[in-house]
Design an enzyme around this catalytic site. Sequence first.
Site, mmCIF file in Angstrom:
data_model
loop_
_atom_site.group_PDB
_atom_site.id
_atom_site.type_symbol
_atom_site.label_atom_id
_atom_site.label_comp_id
_atom_site.label_asym_id
_atom_site.label_seq_id
_atom_site.Cartn_x
_atom_site.Cartn_y
_atom_site.Cartn_z
ATOM 1 N N HIS A 83 -0.456 -14.644 -0.935
ATOM 2 C CA HIS A 83 -0.400 -15.508 0.252
ATOM 3 C C HIS A 83 -0.004 -14.704 1.486
ATOM 4 O O HIS A 83 0.900 -13.868 1.393
ATOM 5 C CB HIS A 83 0.639 -16.625 0.062
ATOM 6 C CG HIS A 83 0.259 -17.624 -0.959
ATOM 7 N ND1 HIS A 83 0.481 -17.419 -2.302
ATOM 8 C CD2 HIS A 83 -0.327 -18.831 -0.843
ATOM 9 C CE1 HIS A 83 0.045 -18.472 -2.975
ATOM 10 N NE2 HIS A 83 -0.446 -19.346 -2.113
ATOM 11 N N MET A 119 5.250 -8.761 -4.232
ATOM 12 C CA MET A 119 4.047 -7.959 -3.981
ATOM 13 C C MET A 119 4.194 -7.151 -2.702
ATOM 14 O O MET A 119 3.741 -6.006 -2.623
ATOM 15 C CB MET A 119 2.805 -8.853 -3.918
ATOM 16 C CG MET A 119 2.484 -9.555 -5.231
ATOM 17 S SD MET A 119 2.389 -8.442 -6.656
ATOM 18 C CE MET A 119 1.047 -7.382 -6.175
ATOM 19 N N GLU A 120 4.838 -7.727 -1.701
ATOM 20 C CA GLU A 120 5.044 -7.024 -0.438
ATOM 21 C C GLU A 120 5.947 -5.807 -0.630
ATOM 22 O O GLU A 120 5.689 -4.743 -0.060
ATOM 23 C CB GLU A 120 5.616 -7.981 0.609
ATOM 24 C CG GLU A 120 4.623 -8.982 1.141
ATOM 25 C CD GLU A 120 4.250 -10.121 0.174
ATOM 26 O OE1 GLU A 120 3.291 -10.849 0.477
ATOM 27 O OE2 GLU A 120 4.909 -10.276 -0.878
ATOM 28 N N ASP A 134 -0.655 11.930 1.432
ATOM 29 C CA ASP A 134 -1.643 12.289 2.450
ATOM 30 C C ASP A 134 -1.124 13.386 3.369
ATOM 31 O O ASP A 134 -1.858 14.321 3.715
ATOM 32 C CB ASP A 134 -2.022 11.054 3.263
ATOM 33 C CG ASP A 134 -3.058 11.362 4.329
ATOM 34 O OD1 ASP A 134 -4.100 11.978 3.994
ATOM 35 O OD2 ASP A 134 -2.823 11.004 5.498
#
Length: 168
Positions: A83, A119-120, A134
């Site tokens: 969500h 999830m965040e 990276d």
Amino acid sequence: MSDTNKNTPLNHFNASGQAHMVNVGDKTESARVAVAIGHIQMLPATLARLSAGEAAKGDVLGVARLAAIQGAKKTADLIPLAHPISITHVEISFALDSTNSRLSCQATVATVGRTGVEMEAMTAVSVGLLTVYDMLKAVDRGMEIAGVRLLEKRGGKSGVWLASEVKQ
């Protein structure tokens, strides 16, 4: 390792077995917090460069912190059934571990809402660590991200969940 119950239904599937976004409209709003952690293993020379601030691309941890915060905010764009939520706080911390030649990232994410921020928090950790990769890949392509997991979740109907209390 997991505390899941085989009898607990998977709520991202409807009665027909199709994936759907869970309806949280009837849930009560509450303060919710999630804490996640993960790490990136690297060569000792890479960790030494990171620690000394000698990366060619600049402030690795500063950029990774911003990326992790952005990752938390963009979780619903990345995880199809997550969500979109209003995040009230994100805190990112890094810890250098020279003994094990790795960097840990921990994210604490908070909201006041009808669904949690697990999830965040895990997305924040993942994006933060990917950003470290990276920015350092020119000197160490063999770095390995591992151990991304939830440490703690608070709020909502299920209350408090702590990884340290899970029977393994």
